[in-house]
Design an enzyme around this catalytic site. Structure first.
Site, PDB file in Angstrom:
ATOM      1  N   CYS A   1      -3.737  11.026  -2.377  1.00 43.99           N
ATOM      2  CA  CYS A   1      -4.057  10.343  -3.631  1.00 43.99           C
ATOM      3  C   CYS A   1      -5.382  10.824  -4.212  1.00 43.99           C
ATOM      4  CB  CYS A   1      -4.092   8.831  -3.425  1.00 43.99           C
ATOM      5  SG  CYS A   1      -5.253   8.283  -2.166  1.00 43.99           S
TER       6      CYS A   1
ATOM      7  N   ALA B   1       4.969  -1.343   0.929  1.00 39.35           N
ATOM      8  CA  ALA B   1       4.877  -1.754   2.332  1.00 39.35           C
ATOM      9  C   ALA B   1       4.845  -0.553   3.269  1.00 39.35           C
ATOM     10  CB  ALA B   1       6.059  -2.658   2.687  1.00 39.35           C
TER      11      ALA B   1
ATOM     12  N   GLY C   1       0.110   0.369   1.804  1.00 39.33           N
ATOM     13  CA  GLY C   1       0.370  -1.040   1.524  1.00 39.33           C
ATOM     14  C   GLY C   1       0.106  -1.913   2.735  1.00 39.33           C
TER      15      GLY C   1
ATOM     16  N   GLU D   1       2.392   2.924   4.592  1.00 44.54           N
ATOM     17  CA  GLU D   1       1.123   2.996   5.329  1.00 44.54           C
ATOM     18  C   GLU D   1      -0.022   2.364   4.547  1.00 44.54           C
ATOM     19  OE1 GLU D   1      -1.901   6.281   7.365  1.00 44.54           O
ATOM     20  OE2 GLU D   1      -0.198   6.961   6.172  1.00 44.54           O
TER      21      GLU D   1
END
Length: 427
Positions: free
Chosen positions: A49, A180, A184, A182
């Site tokens: 990211c 949901a 999250g 890693e």
């Protein structure tokens, strides 16, 4: 001569828009395309990211720069490194010193994933494999021997810290976590420690949302029911791996309740439409907003960072030695291959000439073969020792001279050293 080089677009010189521009739609295709270039022998792409990075073994850095330019990477905000500078940068990356959140642990898993994917595709060779494996080892060592990863050490925990700084206190608040996986999970686990009123977990795969929510005494919701819960939330944190928008301005306008609502998007590509922040009573933050958390984190860890730098300097010397040995091994391998090709050719000629005077027995042919092998190995023993010593003392000129003296070039048709095309694919 081929060297390790890299191009990086990361949070240090680029905002989230710049990193989005640099992203490869399909990193696998990018690696294969890069490897197909003349002079490029290994290729790895790392996308997170906060960064898009190309690592390669290439005859010239310009080969990689040209590829990046053709792929649309914004070179005006890119970092280009080569040789020892590239190797040191890789070690710093694995140790968390190049991360937005200094000391974060996720980069080690991301490097392992990139390494495994490159191996699966066949785009990595001994040099990058050695360098990345060493970086993972050094990153693990830094976290064991120092406290560089103490405290908020992930984008997820930093997002929670940001929410806390915006609201003052998270006790009694309602939080909605979208994703949901890693990241999250990191967010949800960090949030669960804040004495919340309620925590909701939404995910494309409902079973995964249920699993995470149940471990936190939270509530799992289906992604299509986001609107039903968004209006009651104080903070919505988006942490999915989806390559598209999940929350749009229109959706927020329809779902928002009376109280103020904070959105924190820690994904890249972004999952929350940028215009969501224009909705009255709504505040939108993205990864760029976490820079203030990183600055505070860096101040807290300056002493630990100095300890990590010392580890990096120590390990860099060992990595440089390993890379030099690989180069020497490649030159020695080419030398033996070239010599063995000549030996085998001349042996066949000798056997043919001797056979004209009468048939040779299998034993006689075997003796001639053993003689040719012994002679070749004894002649090459001293050059082999000297080439290894040259690698130990960083004498690249000696290795390069050996390539020229022994005509170590690869014949395109059969891969035998001794013709026109330089053996860069094995460097």
């Amino acid at each position: 001569m081929a060297q390790v080089c890299s191009i990086s677009v990361n949070h240090r010189h680029a905002g989230i828009e710049g990193i989005e521009r640099a992203r490869f739609r399909d990193p696998d295709v990018a690696m294969l395309r890069l490897l197909s270039l003349p002079g490029v022998s290994e290729a790895v792409v790392l996308q997170t990211c906060n960064r898009v990075e190309i690592y390669a073994v290439a005859e010239s850095v310009e080969d990689i720069v040209g590829f990046a330019r053709a792929e649309g990477m914004p070179l005006e905000i890119a970092e280009v490194r080569a040789g020892d500078d590239c190797l040191k940068g890789l070690l710093r990356l694995a140790c968390g010193l190049e991360s937005m959140i200094v000391g974060e642990d996720q980069i080690l898993g991301q490097l392992k994933t990139a390494l495994l994917q490159a191996r699966r595709l066949g785009t990595i060779g001994p040099v990058l494999s050695t360098a990345i494996q060493k970086s993972i080892h050094v990153g693990a060592r830094a976290r064991i021997e120092t406290e560089i990863n103490k405290g908020s050490v992930s984008i997820g925990s930093a997002a929670v810290e940001l929410a806390e700084s915006l609201l003052g206190d998270l006790r009694g608040r309602t939080i909605l976590v979208v994703g949901a996986g890693e990241m999250g999970t990191l967010v949800a686990n960090a949030m669960a420690e804040k004495s919340l009123r309620a925590i909701y977990v939404a995910n494309r795969t409902f079973e995964q949302a249920e699993k995470l929510a149940s471990s936190l005494q939270g509530v799992a919701i289906r992604l299509e029911r986001l609107c039903d819960y968004m209006g009651s939330a104080d903070v919505v944190i988006c942490a999915t791996g989806a390559p598209h928008l999940i929350i749009t301005k229109k959706m927020v306008e329809q779902c928002k309740g009376e109280k103020p609502l904070i959105f924190i998007d820690i994904t890249n590509p972004r999952n929350i439409e940028e215009t969501v922040g224009e909705v009255p009573g709504v505040t939108l933050h993205n990864i760029d907003s976490l820079r203030q958390i990183n600055e505070a984190s860096m101040r807290r860890r300056q002493g630990e960072a100095r300890k990590v730098e010392a580890i990096i300097e120590e390990e860099l010397v060992l990595l440089q030695r390993d890379i030099r040995r690989l180069h020497a091994d490649r030159v020695i391998g080419d030398l033996y291959q070239r010599t063995d090709h000549i030996r085998a050719t001349e042996l066949r000629r000798a056997v043919a000439r001797l056979s004209t005077a009468g048939s040779l027995t299998e034993q006689q042919i075997s003796i001639l073969h053993d003689f040719s092998m012994a002679l070749t190995n004894k002649i090459l023993a001293a050059p082999t020792r000297q080439l290894r010593r040259a690698a130990e003392r960083c004498d690249e000129d000696c290795l390069r001279t050996a390539e020229e003296l022994f005509d170590l070039w690869v014949e395109e048709s059969n891969g035998i050293p001794g013709n026109k095309t330089k053996a860069s694919k094995t460097d």
